[in-house]
Design an enzyme around this catalytic site. Structure first.
Site, PDB file in Angstrom:
ATOM      1  N   CYS A 151       1.152  -1.606  -0.140  1.00 25.14           N
ATOM      2  CA  CYS A 151      -0.163  -0.006  -0.163  1.00 25.14           C
ATOM      3  C   CYS A 151       0.903   0.668  -0.075  1.00 25.14           C
ATOM      4  O   CYS A 151       1.620   1.724  -0.965  1.00 25.14           O
ATOM      5  CB  CYS A 151      -0.882  -0.019   0.817  1.00 25.14           C
ATOM      6  SG  CYS A 151      -2.562   1.199   1.154  1.00 25.14           S
ATOM      7  N   HIS A 152       0.523   2.271   0.654  1.00 27.74           N
ATOM      8  CA  HIS A 152       1.863   3.476   0.972  1.00 27.74           C
ATOM      9  C   HIS A 152       2.662   3.473   2.007  1.00 27.74           C
ATOM     10  O   HIS A 152       3.899   4.454   1.804  1.00 27.74           O
ATOM     11  CB  HIS A 152       0.789   4.568   2.241  1.00 27.74           C
ATOM     12  CG  HIS A 152      -0.641   4.866   1.053  1.00 27.74           C
ATOM     13  ND1 HIS A 152      -1.878   4.430   1.229  1.00 27.74           N
ATOM     14  CD2 HIS A 152      -0.804   6.597   0.780  1.00 27.74           C
ATOM     15  CE1 HIS A 152      -2.642   5.295   0.585  1.00 27.74           C
ATOM     16  NE2 HIS A 152      -1.563   6.079  -0.175  1.00 27.74           N
TER      17      HIS A 152
END
Length: 178
Positions: A106-107
């Site tokens: 993800c991030h």
């Protein structure tokens, strides 16, 4: 040897911490939670507060040589806070320099951009990081999981919580072959 999980004191996406953690335990390995401060970290379910988890080591206490690999769970606030810590960024970079496998979801790939380790690599992430990865010299793809061996180590990346099953499998494969 254990697997390091790096998380900020607040803001890690809980499922992106707990799901890979459980997979590591089921594979017979030992996860260790590393953070920038001792005590506990606070996880989140997107924007809602989640559970707290005890920190095993701070980045000041942790040595890359003591781990077989590194997991970088996401959450928007988690890598955004971690990339402001030179010690946390250095910890991530040291895994690449040591040729040890790294898995990020993800991030969390913001930490890879900050550590300047994406150049020449093909990765996937939450779609909003596409430009950041491109600007850092990486190639972004929209795939459930991407395993890249173009650098000094195996790098496993994934987009989001819906991809955790594939992420966990690829991550465990990378750790098993290191």
């Amino acid at each position: 040897m254990p697997i390091a999980f790096l998380a900020a004191p607040e803001g890690v996406e809980q499922i992106e911490l707990t799901d890979p953690w459980t997979a590591v335990v089921r594979a017979g390995q030992t996860p260790r939670l590393v953070s920038t401060r001792p005590g506990e970290i606070r996880a989140f379910h997107h924007l809602d507060r989640g559970d707290s988890f005890p920190v095993d080591l701070t980045v000041d206490q942790a040595a890359v040589d003591d781990f077989d690999g590194l997991v970088l769970p996401g959450g928007v606030a988690n890598p955004d806070a971690l990339r402001l810590s030179p010690r946390a960024v250095g910890f991530v970079k040291a895994f690449f320099e040591a040729g040890k496998p790294v898995a990020a979801i993800c991030h969390a790939l913001w930490m890879l951009v900050e550590a300047d380790v994406v150049r020449g690599r093909t990765l996937t992430s939450w779609p909003s990081l596409r430009t950041d990865i491109h600007n850092a010299g990486g190639t972004w793809v929209d795939e459930q999981v991407k395993v890249c061996t173009a650098g000094p180590n195996t790098l496993v990346t994934s987009r989001k919580p819906d991809d955790l099953k594939a992420f966990d499998e690829a991550m465990l494969d990378a750790f098993a072959t290191s």
